[in-house]
Design a protein around this motif. Sequence first.
Motif, PDB file in Angstrom:
ATOM      1  N   TRP A 158       0.624  -1.232  -0.002  1.00 44.71           N
ATOM      2  CA  TRP A 158       0.003   0.142   0.037  1.00 44.71           C
ATOM      3  C   TRP A 158       0.833   1.317   0.062  1.00 44.71           C
ATOM      4  O   TRP A 158       0.270   2.413  -0.517  1.00 44.71           O
ATOM      5  CB  TRP A 158      -0.863   0.078   1.227  1.00 44.71           C
ATOM      6  N   GLN A 159       1.971   1.161   0.514  1.00 48.48           N
ATOM      7  CA  GLN A 159       2.968   2.487   0.693  1.00 48.48           C
ATOM      8  C   GLN A 159       3.696   2.843  -0.396  1.00 48.48           C
ATOM      9  O   GLN A 159       3.970   4.078  -0.521  1.00 48.48           O
ATOM     10  CB  GLN A 159       3.659   2.325   2.057  1.00 48.48           C
TER      11      GLN A 159
ATOM     12  N   THR B 224      -3.562  -5.410   4.844  1.00 48.34           N
ATOM     13  CA  THR B 224      -5.097  -5.517   4.462  1.00 48.34           C
ATOM     14  C   THR B 224      -4.808  -5.574   2.954  1.00 48.34           C
ATOM     15  O   THR B 224      -4.059  -4.688   2.197  1.00 48.34           O
ATOM     16  CB  THR B 224      -5.711  -4.261   4.752  1.00 48.34           C
TER      17      THR B 224
ATOM     18  N   PRO C 246      -6.349  -4.887  -1.365  1.00 44.92           N
ATOM     19  CA  PRO C 246      -7.265  -4.385  -1.834  1.00 44.92           C
ATOM     20  C   PRO C 246      -8.723  -4.704  -1.771  1.00 44.92           C
ATOM     21  O   PRO C 246      -8.754  -5.916  -2.035  1.00 44.92           O
ATOM     22  CB  PRO C 246      -6.602  -3.957  -3.171  1.00 44.92           C
TER      23      PRO C 246
ATOM     24  N   LYS D 114      -4.112  -0.737  -7.477  1.00 41.41           N
ATOM     25  CA  LYS D 114      -3.527  -1.669  -6.754  1.00 41.41           C
ATOM     26  C   LYS D 114      -4.305  -3.200  -6.758  1.00 41.41           C
ATOM     27  O   LYS D 114      -3.659  -4.303  -6.634  1.00 41.41           O
ATOM     28  CB  LYS D 114      -3.278  -1.125  -5.176  1.00 41.41           C
ATOM     29  N   ARG D 115      -5.620  -3.112  -6.818  1.00 40.57           N
ATOM     30  CA  ARG D 115      -6.480  -4.087  -6.850  1.00 40.57           C
ATOM     31  C   ARG D 115      -6.212  -4.973  -8.004  1.00 40.57           C
ATOM     32  O   ARG D 115      -6.004  -6.073  -8.033  1.00 40.57           O
ATOM     33  CB  ARG D 115      -7.746  -3.520  -6.460  1.00 40.57           C
TER      34      ARG D 115
END
Length: 279
Positions: A86-87, A228, A230, A151-152
């Motif tokens: 995520w980052q 977590t 996406p 991202k997903r």
Amino acid sequence: MRRAGQVLAALAGIAFACVAYLYLTLPDVRVLRQSNPPTTAFIELRAREARARRQQPKRVQRWVVYERISPHLKRAVLVAEDSAFWQHDGIDYEQVKESMELNLARGEFVRGASTITQQLAKNLYLSPSKNPLRKLRELLIARRMEAELSKRRILEIYLNVIEWGDGIYGAEAAARSYFRKGAADLGPLESALLAAAIRNPRVYSPAQPTARLRGLQQMILRRMGAVTPPPAAPERPAALPQDAVPALPAEALPPVLPGEEVRPEAPQPVKPCADPPCR
């Protein structure tokens, strides 16, 4: 001094030309927004290797949409391969720094720092070579992917194309080959074992897990709650290629056996609603 300046200018010009050439010859990743890749550079590489051994190439692969992949597997893969998914923007600079320091201290290449996006770029378009130019292309493609894809979508493609054994590609084929169930039905233990095998799928087999593979599985299990994946999207891409497999309930699909080549099924036409209002 004048001669040295000319040499430096020439080297700078060559370097600029090389970078410009690399950038201009990058693949157009925008097509991945709405269509699934029919093959990958790694799949073609394995096919060439098999033919060189006078063997028939094996390819067991069944594409499933993101929503039909277990959230346990998504979490496990993020833990094992890219906990900072995520980052970063395709490149985890902190991991790159740490890996360079370790490799320089050891005097050899002992640790990589590839993100999931980089691994996807390599799998789709490049090779496992450690050539610096190949690595530069990987970085550029990864950055372009992060700019053009969600991202997903990146994680969806990754989970459908990565190698999970000899001729086994993608989460659905791996789940059916090793556990006789669909990717949607994988539990935490199975997901952690599959994620642990990604590091070297031609050595580590979930069918015959070694003590080291079991150790990786337990480590991943302990950390799965800290990441977590996406979220699922409310709608699917408008168009998929003819070879893309439509999402079907796991119980409606026959088990895939190792060495079996699965041919995608043709999508069925949607019948128009006979009596309004349509539901």
